[in-house]
Write an enzyme that holds these catalytic residues in place. Structure first.
Site, PDB file in Angstrom:
ATOM      1  CE  LYS A  64     -11.003   6.622  -5.213  1.00  0.00           C
ATOM      2  NZ  LYS A  64     -10.511   7.718  -4.171  1.00  0.00           N
ATOM      3  CD1 TRP A  65     -15.107  -1.506  -7.352  1.00  0.00           C
ATOM      4  CD2 TRP A  65     -16.666  -1.378  -8.903  1.00  0.00           C
ATOM      5  NE1 TRP A  65     -15.797  -2.627  -7.289  1.00  0.00           N
ATOM      6  CE2 TRP A  65     -16.785  -2.676  -8.255  1.00  0.00           C
ATOM      7  CE3 TRP A  65     -17.373  -1.198 -10.007  1.00  0.00           C
ATOM      8  CZ2 TRP A  65     -17.522  -3.740  -8.779  1.00  0.00           C
ATOM      9  CZ3 TRP A  65     -18.337  -2.477 -10.444  1.00  0.00           C
ATOM     10  CH2 TRP A  65     -17.994  -3.613  -9.711  1.00  0.00           C
ATOM     11  CG  ASP A  66     -11.792   2.413  -2.710  1.00  0.00           C
ATOM     12  OD1 ASP A  66     -10.885   1.386  -3.000  1.00  0.00           O
ATOM     13  OD2 ASP A  66     -11.747   3.502  -1.642  1.00  0.00           O
ATOM     14  CG  MET A  67     -12.317  -4.411  -3.578  1.00  0.00           C
ATOM     15  SD  MET A  67     -10.958  -5.517  -2.606  1.00  0.00           S
ATOM     16  CE  MET A  67      -9.662  -5.129  -3.494  1.00  0.00           C
ATOM     17  CG  ASN A  68     -10.664   0.576   0.858  1.00  0.00           C
ATOM     18  OD1 ASN A  68      -9.522   1.064   0.603  1.00  0.00           O
ATOM     19  ND2 ASN A  68     -11.767   1.323   0.442  1.00  0.00           N
ATOM     20  CD1 TRP A 111      -2.883   1.522   0.697  1.00  0.00           C
ATOM     21  CD2 TRP A 111      -1.305   2.315   2.156  1.00  0.00           C
ATOM     22  NE1 TRP A 111      -3.096   2.813   0.740  1.00  0.00           N
ATOM     23  CE2 TRP A 111      -2.412   3.347   2.017  1.00  0.00           C
ATOM     24  CE3 TRP A 111      -0.264   2.720   2.991  1.00  0.00           C
ATOM     25  CZ2 TRP A 111      -2.516   4.611   2.498  1.00  0.00           C
ATOM     26  CZ3 TRP A 111      -0.316   4.146   3.656  1.00  0.00           C
ATOM     27  CH2 TRP A 111      -1.202   4.874   3.295  1.00  0.00           C
ATOM     28  CB  CYS A 132     -10.152   2.853  -6.333  1.00  0.00           C
ATOM     29  SG  CYS A 132      -9.222   3.367  -4.863  1.00  0.00           S
ATOM     30  CG  ASP A 173      -4.952   5.399  -1.090  1.00  0.00           C
ATOM     31  OD1 ASP A 173      -5.888   5.924  -1.942  1.00  0.00           O
ATOM     32  OD2 ASP A 173      -5.503   4.840  -0.154  1.00  0.00           O
ATOM     33  CG  ASP A 212     -15.599   6.145   2.378  1.00  0.00           C
ATOM     34  OD1 ASP A 212     -16.833   5.972   2.637  1.00  0.00           O
ATOM     35  OD2 ASP A 212     -14.639   5.511   2.903  1.00  0.00           O
ATOM     36  NE  ARG A 252     -10.660   2.596   5.386  1.00  0.00           N
ATOM     37  CZ  ARG A 252     -11.113   3.456   4.270  1.00  0.00           C
ATOM     38  NH1 ARG A 252     -12.044   3.046   3.571  1.00  0.00           N
ATOM     39  NH2 ARG A 252     -10.965   4.648   4.592  1.00  0.00           N
TER      40      ARG A 252
HETATM   41  C1  DGJ Z   1      -9.190   4.313  -0.307  1.00  0.00           C
HETATM   42  C2  DGJ Z   1      -8.961   4.965  -1.696  1.00  0.00           C
HETATM   43  O1  DGJ Z   1      -7.756   4.624  -2.249  1.00  0.00           O
HETATM   44  C3  DGJ Z   1      -8.914   6.508  -1.396  1.00  0.00           C
HETATM   45  O2  DGJ Z   1      -8.715   7.121  -2.407  1.00  0.00           O
HETATM   46  C4  DGJ Z   1     -10.390   6.716  -0.751  1.00  0.00           C
HETATM   47  O3  DGJ Z   1     -11.237   6.660  -1.792  1.00  0.00           O
HETATM   48  C5  DGJ Z   1     -10.661   5.888   0.453  1.00  0.00           C
HETATM   49  N1  DGJ Z   1     -10.488   4.477   0.169  1.00  0.00           N
HETATM   50  C6  DGJ Z   1     -12.067   6.140   1.043  1.00  0.00           C
HETATM   51  O4  DGJ Z   1     -12.324   5.355   1.908  1.00  0.00           O
END
Ligand code: DGJ
Length: 736
Positions: A477-481, A200, A527, A549, A368, A444
């Site tokens: 923006k399709w995120d995945m954390n 990351w 993302c 990020d 978010d 998270r």
């Molecule tokens: C991770 C993304 O990479 C960020 O740009 C942002 O969208 C955050 N998540 C939001 O939780």
């Protein structure tokens, strides 16, 4: 004809503009490889290249014959257990426990164009003349199973796409315990393996290693392609540079667990393989069922790593990415994440939009925190309806107000995830990837939705489609954390549990497919906590991705330079953010931050309402400059010149040149200021030696051959009035 077949010798010769790929049916009916590399003139037979001689201490396939051993020959799609002791491309576990197979040539067809890969992203041809496909059917009569190997030759684009498909016609079940997309046996191992590794906030750093006997691999077991390793590797000759020498690239069009591996054997040959990671994978194939592997894209270049990259860029930008946004200039955006994090309301968002509109920003992205009761990352994922406390008039009204300013509106989702504290989890606690009676690890504070189940994907589709239908949204923006743990699904029987990770990715692709088809006007940006799933698979649906990020200008030099090994500039989201930088605390000038971010899909991610008037003027000028040059940046040829990964690494430079060579943009960056530094020159690439060019801001013209051969001398200190760390300059070069 890009694919030539000689019936008498059963040889196939695949030709792209600059490469040849040759293989044949061997005496045992299986496929043997003859050659892959620089283009060869065609001839009746290349059999001479296929040299086998008896060697001691090995096993041979045929009684009385001490020569033919699979241990010694180069193959197309090798198996284990029948005299080849290297790792195989596939393995089929049969009823009774046998893993022995004998897939022999049955027939083939050659056709113009390229067929879709069922359920998977892939490169494509827009008409039958752009590509030619060879599909070879191999058959194992003992188990009544077929393998269809597919080779698509993009003649002009200079690449070959390979994949495999297993079809079980037999009565008995089989289990695919390994089903890779590609295998190539190179006749020597005098190579360095180049990979994109990281974590990351420092994704896709270039790493090189010399090949040694044995296995060397990179892989992901995280459920996504990952920030740790990218689904790509290259083999370059030790003397190969960015612009000279031989290199083979292999890139997997896939977003899940993968393996990319080289095996150097005792005769110094190198077997390159790539595909779904066999670790923790199994696929049950019942009678009548088929399994399609993802596609691997092979590129050979004798013009160095940069030559390989340019081939990937063009192919991926024009024949992997799709839809309305593929060829369009991407909007300059502002994203509120680093400006507000979760702490915003309608008024704050509107003010940000208003101020950024005045600066020339074209798209406002609400990140978010707009849904459920999301004041922190502990809740609400899955509840995709607006938080009326923050947005009392709702998303639709906010989007209308912002589009009323003359901007586009974009919205953040994290479709694949659910928070425990959410209505969705309360209603469907079984809809998450997990194993009953075992701890559910989190990342998270969130759990992974079970996208291997159709009803889960359908449900999320319903929520997202409603928001997209109701509000004027033109960007998502399709995120995945988080990565996957305790991989299991209540939707599948015991003998299919090892299918979950792949089925999950198929679920992700199917949701992307539905949404991009229903909302073709929407620009999707992928993302994953920055760039943890920046891969060719997602590029098929989302023509740009959030690169990292880490928005620090110095860190971004490495990240964007590394990413450019495979991915086009148009695919790399790159934003100017506030200083001190939120990830590393570094303070760089607004100028340098923009000078780095220009080489990507450009935007801002800071509170523009807090800027001084002077800064606002500077930003206005930056946006004007980007708009003026964005077709060049997003569609030009990209040249890496000086590498931040070099031993000293203090300088980076790169360049984009328009296809007609009439204009170019050079980015030159110096990390630390040096006392009384040496003279530095930057040597251009890709310009037309015959053209005369002017460089904006310099009072002279130069011929292309001068800029390439003699280079451009730069100011010794910086690149402006005072010496300073983190300095940079961007030069616009134009034919006069
Ligand atoms: C991770 C993304 O990479 C960020 O740009 C942002 O969208 C955050 N998540 C939001 O939780």
């Amino acid at each position: 004809m890009p694919i030539l077949y000689n019936g008498s010798t059963q040889e196939f010769h695949l030709q792209t503009k600059k490469t040849s790929y040759i293989f044949s049916v061997m005496e045992n009916g299986q496929l043997g490889q003859l050659y892959y590399g620089k283009k060869l003139r065609h001839r009746e037979s290349f059999e001479r290249l296929f040299h086998v001689e008896a060697t001691p201490n090995t096993a041979c396939t045929t009684e009385g014959d001490l020569v033919f051993s699979l241990d010694l020959v180069k193959q197309e799609y090798p198996a284990y257990g029948t005299t080849d002791f290297r790792e195989p491309a596939y393995q089929v576990l049969q009823e009774g426990g046998s893993r022995i197979t004998d897939f022999v040539y049955q027939d083939h067809r050659i056709f113009g164009g390229k067929e879709k890969l069922e359920g998977l992203p892939a490169t494509y041809a827009e008409n039958d003349g752009e590509a030619t496909t060879l599909e070879i059917t191999l058959y194992d009569k003992e188990i009544d199973v077929e393998v269809r190997l597919s080779y698509t030759v993009f003649e002009e684009l200079d690449a070959i796409a390979r994949s495999a498909r297993f079809i079980n016609y037999g009565e008995a079940d089989i289990n695919l315990t390994r089903a890779l997309s590609v295998s190539i046996d190179l006749p020597d191992s005098n190579f360095e393996m180049v990979q994109l590794s990281g974590a990351w906030a420092r994704e896709r750093h270039i790493k090189n290693r010399r090949l040694v006997p044995g296995l060397q691999s990179i892989a992901s077991t995280r459920g996504t392609s990952s920030a740790q390793q990218n689904p790509f590797l290259a083999l370059k000759r030790p003397e190969t540079t960015e612009h000279q020498g031989e290199v083979y690239g292999a890139s997997l069009v896939y977003s899940g667990n993968f393996l990319a591996q080289i095996e150097v054997d005792h005769y110094d040959t190198a077997r390159l393989m790539m595909g779904i990671n066999p670790f923790d994978f199994n696929w049950l194939l019942k009678n009548g069922e088929s399994f399609q592997t993802p596609e691997a894209v092979l590129v050979y270049s004798d013009a160095g790593l940069n030559g390989m990259s340019q081939t990937y860029h063009r192919l991926y930008r024009t024949r992997l990415a799709r839809g309305k946004w593929r060829d369009r200039e991407r909007p300059v955006l502002i994203n509120n994440w680093e400006a507000t994090y979760f702490d915003f309301d309608e008024q704050k968002i509107f003010e940000l939009a208003q101020s950024s509109k005045e600066l020339g920003v074209e798209l406002f992205v609400l990140d978010d925190g707009w849904f459920g009761k999301r004041d922190a990352d502990t809740s609400s994922l899955g509840d995709w309806f607006e938080d009326k406390r923050k947005l009392p008039n709702g998303i639709t009204q906010l989007a209308k107000a912002i589009t009323g300013l003359g901007m586009e509106f974009g919205l953040w989702f994290e479709p694949e995830m659910v928070s425990k504290a959410s209505d969705l989890y309360n209603a469907h606690p079984d809809w998450v990837i997990h194993v009953p009676n075992r701890r559910m690890s989190h990342g998270r504070n969130q759990l992974v939705l079970d996208f291997s189940r159709q009803e889960v994907v359908d449900f999320i589709y319903g929520l997202m489609a409603k928001v997209l239908r109701d509000a004027p949204i033109s960007y998502v923006k399709w995120d995945m954390n988080r990565y996957m743990t305790e991989v299991g699904s209540l939707g599948l029987p015991a003998d299919r549990q090892r299918e979950v990770a792949h089925r999950y990715i198929l679920g992700v692709y199917s949701l992307y497919e539905r949404l991009t088809s229903e909302f073709p006007h929407v620009l999707f940006e992928s993302c994953a906590g920055g760039g943890s799933r920046f891969d060719p698979g997602l590029l098929h649906y989302a023509p740009q991705g959030w690169t990292s990020d880490d928005t620090d200008a110095v860190e971004r030099l490495k990240i964007q330079y590394g990413t450019s090994l495979v991915y086009p500039v148009s695919s790399m989201g790159a934003h100017v953010s506030a200083v001190p930088n939120h990830q590393v605390g570094r303070v760089t000038s607004l100028e340098t931050r923009a000078n780095v971010a220009y080489f990507g899909a450009f935007g801002y991610e800071l509170d523009v309402t807090m800027m001084t008037d002077t800064e606002k003027e500077q930003v206005k000028e930056q946006i004007r400059f980007y708009k003026e040059n964005r077709s060049l940046i997003q569609q030009g040829q990209f040249y890496r010149i000086e590498s931040p990964f070099a031993e000293d690494g203090n300088r980076t430079s790169w360049l984009v040149v328009s296809d007609d060579q009439s204009e170019a943009l050079l980015g030159y960056y110096q990390v630390l200021s040096t006392p009384n530094p040496g003279l530095s020159r930057v040597f251009f690439k890709g310009l037309n030696p015959e053209f005369e060019y002017a460089i904006e801001g310099l009072d002279a013209t130069f011929y292309g051959d001068e800029l390439i051969g003699a280079g451009l001398q730069l100011n010794r200190y910086r690149l402006s009035e005072h010496p300073a760390d983190f300095s940079s300059v961007v030069y616009k070069v134009k034919r006069v």
